[in-house]
Design a protein around this motif. Structure first.
Motif, short mmCIF file in Angstrom:
data_model
loop_
_atom_site.label_atom_id
_atom_site.label_comp_id
_atom_site.label_asym_id
_atom_site.label_seq_id
_atom_site.Cartn_x
_atom_site.Cartn_y
_atom_site.Cartn_z
N PRO A 106 0.83 -1.21 0.00
CA PRO A 106 0.00 0.00 0.00
C PRO A 106 0.87 1.25 0.00
O PRO A 106 2.08 1.21 0.24
N TRP B 198 -7.06 -3.04 0.84
CA TRP B 198 -6.84 -4.20 -0.02
C TRP B 198 -7.76 -5.37 0.37
O TRP B 198 -7.82 -6.37 -0.36
N ALA C 94 -8.98 -7.45 -2.84
CA ALA C 94 -7.86 -7.87 -3.68
C ALA C 94 -7.13 -9.04 -3.06
O ALA C 94 -6.62 -9.92 -3.77
N HIS D 126 0.00 -0.14 -4.98
CA HIS D 126 -1.00 0.86 -5.35
C HIS D 126 -0.50 2.25 -4.98
O HIS D 126 0.08 2.45 -3.91
N VAL E 77 -8.97 4.88 -5.55
CA VAL E 77 -8.91 3.53 -4.96
C VAL E 77 -9.92 2.60 -5.61
O VAL E 77 -10.09 1.46 -5.18
N LEU F 172 -9.08 -0.95 -6.52
CA LEU F 172 -8.94 -1.88 -5.40
C LEU F 172 -10.29 -2.35 -4.87
O LEU F 172 -10.40 -3.50 -4.42
N HIS G 229 -13.42 -5.66 -9.74
CA HIS G 229 -13.29 -7.06 -9.31
C HIS G 229 -13.95 -8.02 -10.29
O HIS G 229 -13.58 -9.20 -10.32
N TRP H 242 -9.52 -7.68 -11.92
CA TRP H 242 -8.75 -8.56 -11.06
C TRP H 242 -8.58 -9.97 -11.60
O TRP H 242 -7.50 -10.56 -11.43
#
Length: 350
Positions: free
Chosen positions: A62, A71, A79, A136, A325, A328, A334, A338
């Motif tokens: 981070p 996260w 994540a 990130h 963000v 994330l 997602h 991801w």
């Protein structure tokens, strides 16, 4: 002269207290169980999988001012969980607030020694001498600097909204930093720079990004309970902003944001050169075309300097409060990003 440090320290305590109140009301993160495997000043390394040591290891990094649980905010937008579901052995660097004794911690610590110590602990557990780093924001900046200093220890490099090229044309912080006096004029009064000061500087740099867009995201989230919950948890996370070590703040402002030494090839960390051309690890960057904090022009010159890499484009999400963000914690991130990130890591971590 008014002593500013105690006032800002009290402001930070009140922000943390507000966060604890939200936790008590059920608006805290739902983190995956983990184990601390290593700790030293400013850092705890956490492991999220006690399975077979043969799994490929990844280290999540981070930004050093941010609480690491972004996260792993909620099961649906974690994540950490996506990496575990992909068969990876997941480690997370959990930064801790620097004390008075850590005022002198700078890039040589956050972008070199502390990352190296975490990798030593991972190697002791897994036998893996090199791992994939996933960073990130400024955590990705630290990861890239480490990859330049220690290319043999980095198997792959994944950068999420991570600035590598700095200057007035590379994001909203460039013009703001150009207007600031030397960073030392601030740290001589404050020492370690409180999170509330960083928060205030961000608001001054761009009220649209750090205030108005968050209000608009809340309004847009009202139609979706899941999006609204994520939005509120990100808002709660912003209350946990940590101080920046005095020397790290000075070096970030002067060496990177003001002088862009890394991309210019003149940066030295701990007496050693750190240039983009020293990075040998396969590279994947996730970039948001519309991000004002880390726009494409803060990332793409680094790709050209290292000889290319893979790019994924993030289109944004509703319910993330701060779009910075979103990659994330965003629902579409997602669903679409991801899985591709994890497949890329699987292909380079074996």
């Amino acid at each position: 002269m008014i002593e500013l440090a105690p006032w800002y320290a009290q402001t930070d305590r009140l922000r943390r207290l507000a966060g604890c109140c939200l936790d008590a009301l059920g608006w805290g993160p739902e983190e995956t169980p983990s184990q601390p495997v290593f700790a030293e000043p400013c850092l705890t390394l956490r492991r999220y999988d006690d399975g077979p040591a043969g799994k490929p290891a990844v280290l999540l990094i981070p930004a050093p001012i941010k609480a690491a649980y972004i996260w792993d905010l909620l099961p649906a937008v974690s994540a950490v969980r996506r990496c575990r579901e992909g068969g990876l052995r997941v480690y997370l660097m959990q930064w801790r607030a620097p004390g008075e004794g850590e005022r002198g911690f700078g890039l040589a610590d956050y972008a070199d020694r502390l990352v190296g110590d975490a990798l030593d602990a991972i190697r002791a557990e897994t036998g893996q001498a090199s791992v994939v780093l996933i960073g990130h924001s400024l955590g990705g900046t630290c990861a890239a600097l480490f990859a330049a200093l220690h290319p043999e220890r980095v198997r792959g490099l994944v950068l999420l909204a991570s600035p590598l090229h700095f200057g007035p044309e590379t994001g909203l912080f460039g013009p703001a930093v150009a207007e600031l006096p030397n960073a030392r004029t601030l740290t001589v009064q404050l020492g370690n720079v409180p999170g509330s000061v960083i928060n205030g500087l961000c608001l001054l740099a761009s009220p649209a990004t750090f205030d108005w867009s968050r209000r608009w995201d809340w309004w847009c989230s009202l139609l979706s309970p899941a999006a609204l919950r994520t939005h509120l948890l990100v808002e709660r996370w912003t209350l946990d902003e940590m101080p920046l070590a005095q020397r790290l703040f000075e070096e970030l402002v002067e060496l990177l944001y003001r002088e862009d030494r890394f991309m210019r090839g003149t940066l030295r960390i701990g007496g050693r050169a750190a240039t983009p051309q020293q990075v040998r690890a396969p590279l994947l960057s996730v970039v948001d075309r519309h991000c004002q904090i880390v726009p494409p022009q803060a990332v793409l010159p680094f790709h050209r300097a290292v000889g290319g890499g893979h790019l994924l484009w993030y289109a944004g999400d509703v319910g993330v409060s701060l779009q910075h963000v979103g990659m994330l914690v965003g629902e579409s991130a997602h669903r679409h990003l991801w899985p591709r990130i994890v497949r890329w890591v699987q292909g380079h971590a074996g």
